[in-house]
Design a protein around this motif. Structure first.
Motif, PDB file in Angstrom:
ATOM      1  N   MET A   1       8.591  15.573  -7.708  1.00  0.00           N
ATOM      2  CA  MET A   1       7.274  15.469  -6.959  1.00  0.00           C
ATOM      3  C   MET A   1       7.488  13.939  -5.993  1.00  0.00           C
ATOM      4  N   GLU A   2       7.540  14.088  -4.280  1.00  0.00           N
ATOM      5  CA  GLU A   2       7.794  12.831  -3.790  1.00  0.00           C
ATOM      6  C   GLU A   2       6.530  12.450  -3.564  1.00  0.00           C
ATOM      7  N   LEU A   3       6.651  11.116  -3.697  1.00  0.00           N
ATOM      8  CA  LEU A   3       5.866  10.127  -3.086  1.00  0.00           C
ATOM      9  C   LEU A   3       6.186   9.846  -1.704  1.00  0.00           C
ATOM     10  N   ALA A   4       4.853   8.539  -1.800  1.00  0.00           N
ATOM     11  CA  ALA A   4       5.352   7.922  -0.429  1.00  0.00           C
ATOM     12  C   ALA A   4       5.898   6.630   0.128  1.00  0.00           C
ATOM     13  N   LYS A   5       5.647   6.509   1.536  1.00  0.00           N
ATOM     14  CA  LYS A   5       7.336   4.988   1.149  1.00  0.00           C
ATOM     15  C   LYS A   5       6.525   3.598   0.433  1.00  0.00           C
ATOM     16  N   TYR A   6       4.742   3.605   0.359  1.00  0.00           N
ATOM     17  CA  TYR A   6       4.317   2.467  -0.041  1.00  0.00           C
ATOM     18  C   TYR A   6       3.737   3.227  -2.117  1.00  0.00           C
ATOM     19  N   LYS A   7       3.813   2.941  -3.045  1.00  0.00           N
ATOM     20  CA  LYS A   7       3.234   2.513  -4.039  1.00  0.00           C
ATOM     21  C   LYS A   7       2.686   1.968  -4.810  1.00  0.00           C
ATOM     22  N   ALA A   8       1.062   2.735  -5.340  1.00  0.00           N
ATOM     23  CA  ALA A   8       0.161   1.119  -6.108  1.00  0.00           C
ATOM     24  C   ALA A   8       0.300   1.760  -7.264  1.00  0.00           C
ATOM     25  N   CYS A   9       0.840   1.379  -8.656  1.00  0.00           N
ATOM     26  CA  CYS A   9       0.535   2.122  -9.800  1.00  0.00           C
ATOM     27  C   CYS A   9      -0.175   1.042 -10.481  1.00  0.00           C
ATOM     28  N   ILE A  10      -0.689   1.452 -11.121  1.00  0.00           N
ATOM     29  CA  ILE A  10      -2.555   0.983 -11.759  1.00  0.00           C
ATOM     30  C   ILE A  10      -2.705   1.050 -12.974  1.00  0.00           C
ATOM     31  N   CYS A  11      -2.851   0.313 -13.583  1.00  0.00           N
ATOM     32  CA  CYS A  11      -3.263   0.534 -15.126  1.00  0.00           C
ATOM     33  C   CYS A  11      -4.740  -0.231 -15.131  1.00  0.00           C
ATOM     34  N   GLU A  12      -5.489   0.049 -16.771  1.00  0.00           N
ATOM     35  CA  GLU A  12      -5.839  -0.707 -16.950  1.00  0.00           C
ATOM     36  C   GLU A  12      -6.023  -1.574 -18.263  1.00  0.00           C
ATOM     37  N   GLY A  13      -5.023  -1.943 -18.668  1.00  0.00           N
ATOM     38  CA  GLY A  13      -4.956  -2.570 -19.871  1.00  0.00           C
ATOM     39  C   GLY A  13      -3.314  -3.881 -20.313  1.00  0.00           C
ATOM     40  N   ALA A  14      -3.899  -4.233 -20.998  1.00  0.00           N
ATOM     41  CA  ALA A  14      -2.252  -5.215 -20.690  1.00  0.00           C
ATOM     42  C   ALA A  14      -0.855  -4.416 -21.778  1.00  0.00           C
ATOM     43  N   ALA A  15      -1.113  -3.254 -21.926  1.00  0.00           N
ATOM     44  CA  ALA A  15      -0.466  -3.097 -23.171  1.00  0.00           C
ATOM     45  C   ALA A  15      -0.085  -1.735 -22.008  1.00  0.00           C
TER      46      ALA A  15
ATOM     47  N   GLU B   1       9.119  -0.652  -4.514  1.00  0.00           N
ATOM     48  CA  GLU B   1       8.805  -0.062  -3.303  1.00  0.00           C
ATOM     49  C   GLU B   1       7.213  -0.102  -3.905  1.00  0.00           C
ATOM     50  N   MET B   2       6.568  -0.830  -4.992  1.00  0.00           N
ATOM     51  CA  MET B   2       5.036  -1.421  -5.056  1.00  0.00           C
ATOM     52  C   MET B   2       4.687  -2.142  -4.084  1.00  0.00           C
ATOM     53  N   LEU B   3       3.110  -2.177  -4.184  1.00  0.00           N
ATOM     54  CA  LEU B   3       2.505  -3.071  -3.323  1.00  0.00           C
ATOM     55  C   LEU B   3       2.580  -4.125  -4.268  1.00  0.00           C
ATOM     56  N   GLU B   4       2.465  -5.372  -3.046  1.00  0.00           N
ATOM     57  CA  GLU B   4       3.004  -6.813  -4.178  1.00  0.00           C
ATOM     58  C   GLU B   4       3.512  -6.752  -4.992  1.00  0.00           C
ATOM     59  N   GLU B   5       4.342  -5.788  -5.143  1.00  0.00           N
ATOM     60  CA  GLU B   5       5.724  -5.762  -6.371  1.00  0.00           C
ATOM     61  C   GLU B   5       5.527  -6.000  -7.466  1.00  0.00           C
ATOM     62  N   GLU B   6       4.135  -6.043  -7.670  1.00  0.00           N
ATOM     63  CA  GLU B   6       3.790  -5.797  -9.094  1.00  0.00           C
ATOM     64  C   GLU B   6       2.882  -4.519  -9.557  1.00  0.00           C
TER      65      GLU B   6
ATOM     66  N   GLU C   1      -9.675   0.063  -3.312  1.00  0.00           N
ATOM     67  CA  GLU C   1      -9.528   0.351  -1.627  1.00  0.00           C
ATOM     68  C   GLU C   1     -10.108  -0.654  -1.031  1.00  0.00           C
ATOM     69  N   GLU C   2     -10.515  -2.080  -0.959  1.00  0.00           N
ATOM     70  CA  GLU C   2     -11.363  -2.300  -0.322  1.00  0.00           C
ATOM     71  C   GLU C   2      -9.875  -4.375  -0.044  1.00  0.00           C
ATOM     72  N   LYS C   3      -9.445  -3.686  -1.330  1.00  0.00           N
ATOM     73  CA  LYS C   3      -7.947  -4.917  -1.569  1.00  0.00           C
ATOM     74  C   LYS C   3      -6.409  -4.683  -1.152  1.00  0.00           C
ATOM     75  N   TYR C   4      -6.565  -3.118  -1.084  1.00  0.00           N
ATOM     76  CA  TYR C   4      -5.506  -2.654  -0.271  1.00  0.00           C
ATOM     77  C   TYR C   4      -5.054  -1.718   0.662  1.00  0.00           C
ATOM     78  N   LEU C   5      -6.268  -0.691   0.327  1.00  0.00           N
ATOM     79  CA  LEU C   5      -5.728   0.593   1.061  1.00  0.00           C
ATOM     80  C   LEU C   5      -6.716   0.047   2.506  1.00  0.00           C
ATOM     81  N   ARG C   6      -7.456  -1.154   2.986  1.00  0.00           N
ATOM     82  CA  ARG C   6      -8.295  -1.225   3.840  1.00  0.00           C
ATOM     83  C   ARG C   6      -7.014  -2.525   5.249  1.00  0.00           C
ATOM     84  N   LYS C   7      -6.245  -3.043   5.084  1.00  0.00           N
ATOM     85  CA  LYS C   7      -5.402  -3.655   5.138  1.00  0.00           C
ATOM     86  C   LYS C   7      -4.022  -3.286   6.079  1.00  0.00           C
TER      87      LYS C   7
ATOM     88  N   ASP D   1       1.189   3.855   6.703  1.00  0.00           N
ATOM     89  CA  ASP D   1       1.797   4.906   6.360  1.00  0.00           C
ATOM     90  C   ASP D   1       0.945   5.764   4.899  1.00  0.00           C
ATOM     91  N   LYS D   2       1.651   6.464   4.416  1.00  0.00           N
ATOM     92  CA  LYS D   2       0.580   7.062   3.465  1.00  0.00           C
ATOM     93  C   LYS D   2       1.201   5.810   1.993  1.00  0.00           C
TER      94      LYS D   2
END
Length: 85
Positions: free
Chosen positions: A1-15, A35-40, A51-57, A61-62
């Motif tokens: 799998m080839e990922l885009a230049k920017y990555k957003a890794c989204i988790c739903e919980g602290a664990a 490579e991650m948005l805001e490096e976190e 979408e409002e916080k990150y993708l509309r900036k 690139d994708k």
């Protein structure tokens, strides 16, 4: 799998967030923290809020969105104009 230049890794919980942080710190994923948005890991359950916080900036690139979740019923939808081809 080839990922885009920017990555957003989204988790739903602290664990899950802690596990991804450990994997990132030990270079055990196919992407790095730099490579991650805001490096976190992003903690967000709502697609519209993400979408409002990150993708509309105005990224030129994708962005690859990597979601870590354990609920099949969770509903995370992005606008049709944002979704991949």
């Amino acid at each position: 799998m080839e990922l885009a230049k920017y990555k957003a890794c989204i988790c739903e919980g602290a664990a899950k967030n802690a596990i991804i942080d450990i994997l990132l710190d030990h270079n055990l994923l196919i992407f790095t923290r730099e490579e991650m948005l805001e490096e976190e890991v992003i903690r967000c359950r709502d697609g519209k809020h993400f979408e409002e916080k990150y993708l509309r900036k105005g990224f030129l690139d994708k962005i690859s969105v990597i979601r870590i979740l354990d609920s099949r019923r969770e509903n995370f939808k992005l606008s049709k104009s944002i979704q991949p081809d």
